[in-house]
Structure formats: C-alpha cells, structure tokens
Scaffold this active site. Structure first.
Site, mmCIF file in Angstrom:
data_model
loop_
_atom_site.group_PDB
_atom_site.id
_atom_site.type_symbol
_atom_site.label_atom_id
_atom_site.label_comp_id
_atom_site.label_asym_id
_atom_site.label_seq_id
_atom_site.Cartn_x
_atom_site.Cartn_y
_atom_site.Cartn_z
ATOM 1 N N GLU A 187 0.836 -1.038 -0.206
ATOM 2 C CA GLU A 187 0.090 -0.002 -0.112
ATOM 3 C C GLU A 187 0.856 1.333 -0.013
ATOM 4 O O GLU A 187 0.750 1.956 0.913
ATOM 5 C CB GLU A 187 -0.769 0.012 1.272
ATOM 6 C CG GLU A 187 -1.920 -1.082 1.605
ATOM 7 C CD GLU A 187 -2.741 -1.015 2.641
ATOM 8 O OE1 GLU A 187 -2.064 -0.140 3.812
ATOM 9 O OE2 GLU A 187 -3.345 -1.875 2.969
ATOM 10 N N PRO A 188 1.712 1.636 -1.066
ATOM 11 C CA PRO A 188 2.665 2.709 -1.120
ATOM 12 C C PRO A 188 1.700 3.949 -1.250
ATOM 13 O O PRO A 188 0.942 3.739 -2.304
ATOM 14 C CB PRO A 188 3.469 2.398 -2.050
ATOM 15 C CG PRO A 188 2.846 1.588 -3.079
ATOM 16 C CD PRO A 188 1.975 0.574 -2.186
ATOM 17 N N ARG A 241 2.728 20.443 6.285
ATOM 18 C CA ARG A 241 3.883 19.461 6.577
ATOM 19 C C ARG A 241 5.048 20.230 7.687
ATOM 20 O O ARG A 241 5.625 19.345 8.806
ATOM 21 C CB ARG A 241 4.587 18.577 5.670
ATOM 22 C CG ARG A 241 3.327 17.699 4.836
ATOM 23 C CD ARG A 241 3.852 16.718 4.053
ATOM 24 N NE ARG A 241 4.652 15.644 4.807
ATOM 25 C CZ ARG A 241 5.920 15.390 5.171
ATOM 26 N NH1 ARG A 241 6.809 16.237 4.677
ATOM 27 N NH2 ARG A 241 6.220 14.404 5.949
ATOM 28 N N CYS A 261 -1.556 34.511 9.672
ATOM 29 C CA CYS A 261 -1.361 35.197 10.938
ATOM 30 C C CYS A 261 -0.921 34.162 12.002
ATOM 31 O O CYS A 261 -1.627 34.191 13.144
ATOM 32 C CB CYS A 261 -2.408 36.122 11.325
ATOM 33 S SG CYS A 261 -3.172 37.276 10.091
ATOM 34 N N GLU A 262 0.017 33.555 11.807
ATOM 35 C CA GLU A 262 0.652 32.599 12.939
ATOM 36 C C GLU A 262 2.195 32.508 12.655
ATOM 37 O O GLU A 262 2.441 32.391 11.449
ATOM 38 C CB GLU A 262 0.003 31.278 12.685
ATOM 39 C CG GLU A 262 -1.459 31.307 12.675
ATOM 40 C CD GLU A 262 -2.019 29.837 13.136
ATOM 41 O OE1 GLU A 262 -1.263 29.092 13.991
ATOM 42 O OE2 GLU A 262 -3.314 29.391 12.903
ATOM 43 N N TYR A 296 0.537 14.193 0.452
ATOM 44 C CA TYR A 296 0.357 14.678 1.897
ATOM 45 C C TYR A 296 0.341 16.415 1.834
ATOM 46 O O TYR A 296 0.774 16.991 2.654
ATOM 47 C CB TYR A 296 1.046 14.151 3.183
ATOM 48 C CG TYR A 296 0.719 12.683 3.245
ATOM 49 C CD1 TYR A 296 -0.282 12.265 3.491
ATOM 50 C CD2 TYR A 296 1.863 11.800 2.957
ATOM 51 C CE1 TYR A 296 -0.533 10.570 3.436
ATOM 52 C CE2 TYR A 296 1.644 10.517 2.873
ATOM 53 C CZ TYR A 296 0.722 10.018 3.416
ATOM 54 O OH TYR A 296 0.442 8.555 3.185
HETATM 55 N N1 LLP Z 1 -1.505 1.887 4.449
HETATM 56 C C1 LLP Z 1 -2.198 2.547 5.806
HETATM 57 C C2 LLP Z 1 -2.952 1.995 6.565
HETATM 58 C C3 LLP Z 1 -1.653 3.975 5.898
HETATM 59 O O1 LLP Z 1 -2.078 4.399 7.229
HETATM 60 C C4 LLP Z 1 -0.689 4.802 5.494
HETATM 61 C C5 LLP Z 1 -0.493 6.157 5.730
HETATM 62 C C6 LLP Z 1 -0.449 4.170 4.148
HETATM 63 C C7 LLP Z 1 -0.526 2.913 3.836
HETATM 64 C C8 LLP Z 1 0.362 4.986 3.256
HETATM 65 O O2 LLP Z 1 1.618 5.134 3.732
HETATM 66 P P1 LLP Z 1 2.812 5.917 2.898
HETATM 67 O O3 LLP Z 1 3.409 4.919 1.906
HETATM 68 O O4 LLP Z 1 2.232 7.221 2.237
HETATM 69 O O5 LLP Z 1 4.026 6.250 3.833
HETATM 70 N N2 LLP Z 1 0.413 12.934 6.724
HETATM 71 C C9 LLP Z 1 1.606 12.372 7.113
HETATM 72 C C10 LLP Z 1 1.620 10.839 6.641
HETATM 73 C C11 LLP Z 1 0.535 10.151 7.214
HETATM 74 C C12 LLP Z 1 0.660 8.630 6.795
HETATM 75 C C13 LLP Z 1 -0.834 8.064 7.209
HETATM 76 N N3 LLP Z 1 -0.859 6.533 6.634
HETATM 77 C C14 LLP Z 1 2.823 13.178 6.360
HETATM 78 O O6 LLP Z 1 2.677 13.964 5.648
HETATM 79 O O7 LLP Z 1 4.105 12.744 6.584
#
Ligand code: LLP
Length: 424
Positions: free
Chosen positions: A273-274, A312, A344-345, A373
């Site tokens: 699940e990338p 981020r 304004c932060e 993200y």
């Molecule tokens: N599968 C599940 C169950 C997840 O919760 C996530 C991410 C992914 C796959 C994908 O993960 P990735 O391959 O994108 O690392 N907003 C944060 C990242 C939150 C990730 C949440 N879950 C940021 O900006 O770093």
C-alpha cells in the site's frame, strides 16, 4: 532521475517551464509529473515480477482523480480510508475488487457503502469492528472478505506522529490479542477471513523495521493456520520513505527483495500500500514572492503559499527543499532566510533558516517533494482558496483541479432563519 530540472535557466516539470504554468494558472499551484508517477509505480511493477503480489495505492497521499487514474491505468488498486476516498477511487476507474478499505474507525454506514459497492477487502482493526461489519454484511445478505490488521510492536524509527506499529499506537490489534480476534472472526457467519494486514508507519528510511515486523507476523500466520484459519493474503502496508533532504531511502527493488526473502515459503498473496513513495517526489508546490522583509536576526521571504496549502513543515517539522524557479548563477551570494506565508501565525512557514540566493517580489519558488500529503491536507484557513492542481505529461499540461473563486469557499454557507440577512 528527477523530472523537475533546470533547462535554459528555468525550472521545468518534464518539458514544461513552471513559469509558463504560473503565467496561465496563477500562483500558488501544485504541479505533478506524470513521468515521475509512472516511473515510481513502474519500479514496483517490475520488482514484483514473479511474485504473487499487487499494489493498492494509498490514495490518502494524493487523491487527485488524475493521479489515481494514472495508477489505475497501470493496473494498481487503491487503499482507502473513508467512503469519500472509495467514491473517488471508483470515479477514477479503480475496479471495486481492487480496493482495500483500511482505517481504525469505520462507521457502519461506511462499511455498508463499501459492501454495496463490492470492495475487495476490508482490513479490520478491532473486535468491535468485526461485530459491526458482521451485522452490516448480514443485513445485506453478504459475506465480507476481511483481514485483521495486527500491531507488531516494532519501532519504525520515523516521526512520532506517523509511527503506527508500536504498542502505544491506536492502530491494529496487539499480536498477543489478535489470536482471539481471529478466533472470533472465524465464528462470525458474515465474515470470511482471508488474511493478515500490517502497516508500521510512514517515511521509513531503513528496511530493518519491515523485516522485523514481517518475521513477527509470519510466525503469527503459522500459528493462525494451526488454529485452522485460512490465511491466503498478507497486506504489508505502505510507508516506504522518499528524499526530502539527504535521506537515503532504500530502492523499491531492495525493498521488494527484502520482502521476497522475508516471506519465502509463506505461501501468501502479498499486497503493498505505498502512498508517499509513488507521489511524493512527483509533485511540487510553486509560489510567488510577495515581498522580502529584512528582520533583526534574519530575512523573511513572504510568499503566497502558506501553511494552509502545505502543512507538513508546521505539523511535523518536515524539511522541504525550496529552490528559485529561475536558475541562480552558480556564484550567486546567498542570504539566511525563513520562507513564510501570509497567515497570521508564527507557525506559518515553509522553511526556516535556509541559505537561498537573494529573492525579490515577483520571483517564483518551487517547494520540492510536495506531491504526497500536500494538496490533500490543505485547508481554506484565512479564507484562502484551495491551490489548483496541474498535471504535466511531456510538453503538455492541464489543470486537473481549478482554483475556486473566493465566493465558492463560502457559497454553501447559510444564515440561521432567525438572523436578518445582511444588506448587500
Ligand atoms: N496504509 C495505511 C494503512 C496507512 O495508514 C498509510 C499512511 C499508508 C498505507 C501509506 O503510507 P505511505 O506509503 O504514504 O507512507 N500525513 C503524514 C503521513 C500520514 C500517513 C498515514 N498513513 C505526512 O505528511 O507525513
């Protein structure tokens, strides 16, 4: 290979100058490179040859319909976490059977919508959810294919806010409790247990936490099979990191080789699940300098992109490289500055204490690795319109989400009936 490079002194996304997009679309805007998206998924596809494995793109990272469709056209499924994401995935042409529904708090109505649409797999994260899903499936006269997400209690060595596989995290079921959860699931008539899922965190830059978790879960799968469960699938989650600063994340090929080795003889169909790894480096945020304000200790470069557009840096202290869109001369002097937005932060910054070539009002800057993200976490704070999204493919580009008008932002709001209408 970077799809964002200087050509003739101007930063390009593939064959399109960002300056040209800025002239036509205005700033700020997000820009995605189709070539980069395809290259990243292509690496997975090539690496998975000979493996019984597939990719379900974690669309929370970037849920632009055009991005999802780019991956769907290459055969990827989708990993979703809400009914909204399901509808987007279906709208972008992902077949329902290739959709995996993850998430720690799915509502009965969302589960019902998922079963009615025929999503392929639901990753359950609690005993309470097993019961709700069984009841909902019963009402529909269906049997839901499920995995149970386990929490292997392994430190992913990433930022605390994006670590998910430790005991103290809300995600998955602790391995010691999961055996009972599987036993319970096996007895529920409207569920069919098909496998085990895990996801230990995001922006992982080493393989060791994966290897450790996979080996823990592999042992657990053996135990489940002894208990009489049919475990055909192992969903390994996402989390593979990208380059923001000077990280050296493992290649996709190295990641897959590790998984292949760690799952040898397990006889499971694997799912990945990338999210970030497929889109992060494929996207940038472009903003324009509004003004430059020298301060007592450093200079503030105030740009028209802000924390509401890219949260981020503020939320995770994340580093994003920022470069001028017009290529600086190699010998250009630099100044120490903060690149900040107009909000304004004091937390409204894209970067702090950077040494950048001198910038002036009207110059464009590009924030790198903003494809994941970024746009999805944006808000209209300060009644700022959501930033448009642009996709580039070779020498062509198109706006895939236009900038809303300011009136659009509040057009759905209403006054309560007891309030007099303003005289406009
Ligand atoms: N599968 C599940 C169950 C997840 O919760 C996530 C991410 C992914 C796959 C994908 O993960 P990735 O391959 O994108 O690392 N907003 C944060 C990242 C939150 C990730 C949440 N879950 C940021 O900006 O770093």
């Amino acid at each position: 290979m970077s799809f964002f490079t200087y050509k003739k002194g101007e930063m390009h996304a593939e064959g399109v100058a960002l300056k040209t997009i800025a002239q036509q679309v205005g700033t700020p805007f997000y820009c995605y490179s189709t070539g980069a998206l395809r290259a990243a998924l292509g690496e997975f596809t090539r690496g998975m040859k000979g493996m019984n494995a597939s990719v379900c793109y974690a669309m929370k990272a970037n849920s632009s319909l055009a991005v999802i469709k780019t991956f769907a056209d290459m055969g990827a499924g989708a990993d979703i976490v809400s009914e909204g994401e399901m509808k987007r995935a279906l709208a972008a042409g992902v077949p329902a059977r290739k959709i995996i529904y993850s998430g720690v708090g799915k509502k009965a109505t969302e589960l019902m919508a998922a079963l009615q649409s025929g999503v392929g797999q639901i990753n359950v994260e609690s005993v309470a959810e097993l019961e709700t899903l069984n009841a909902v499936a019963g009402q529909l006269g269906k049997r839901a294919d499920i995995t149970i997400r386990v929490n292997p209690d392994v430190d992913a060595k990433t930022h605390a806010k994006i670590t998910t596989g430790k005991k103290g995290n809300k995600f998955g079921i602790d391995l010691n409790l999961a055996r009972d959860a599987f036993a319970k699931a096996g007895k529920l008539p409207h569920l069919r247990v098909v496998g085990v899922a895990m996801h230990i965190g995001s922006q992982l830059t080493t393989l060791a936490p994966y290897a450790k978790s996979i080996s823990k879960v592999a042992k657990f799968i053996a135990q489940l099979r002894e208990d009489g469960h049919r475990i055909d699938r192992f969903d390994i989650g996402g989390g593979l990191g990208i380059v923001y600063k000077k990280e050296k994340p493992p290649s996709i090929a190295a990641f897959l080789a590790m998984v292949k080795k760690a799952t040898k003889g397990l006889d499971c169909e694997l799912t990945f699940e990338p999210g970030r790894r497929l889109v992060g480096e494929a996207g940038v945020l472009v903003g324009e300098v509004i003004l430059v304000k020298p301060g007592a200790s450093k200079t503030f470069v105030i740009v028209d992109a802000a924390m509401n557009d890219l949260i981020r840096p503020t939320l995770y202290d994340a580093w994003h490289d920022i470069v001028p869109v017009r290529q600086p001369r190699p010998d250009a002097a630099t100044i120490r500055c903060d690149i900040v937005g107009p909000i304004c932060e004091s937390g409204d910054y894209l970067a702090q204490n950077r040494d950048l070539p001198r910038l002036s009002a009207g110059d464009l800057v590009m924030v790198r690795s903003a494809g994941a993200y970024g746009a999805v976490m944006a808000s209209t704070y300060n009644t700022r319109p959501l930033v448009p999204e642009v996709m580039v493919d070779g020498t062509r580009f198109a706006v895939t989400r236009p900038r809303p008008s300011i009136e659009d932002i509040f057009s759905t709001e209403r006054y309560p009936p007891w309030m007099e209408r303003p005289k406009t």
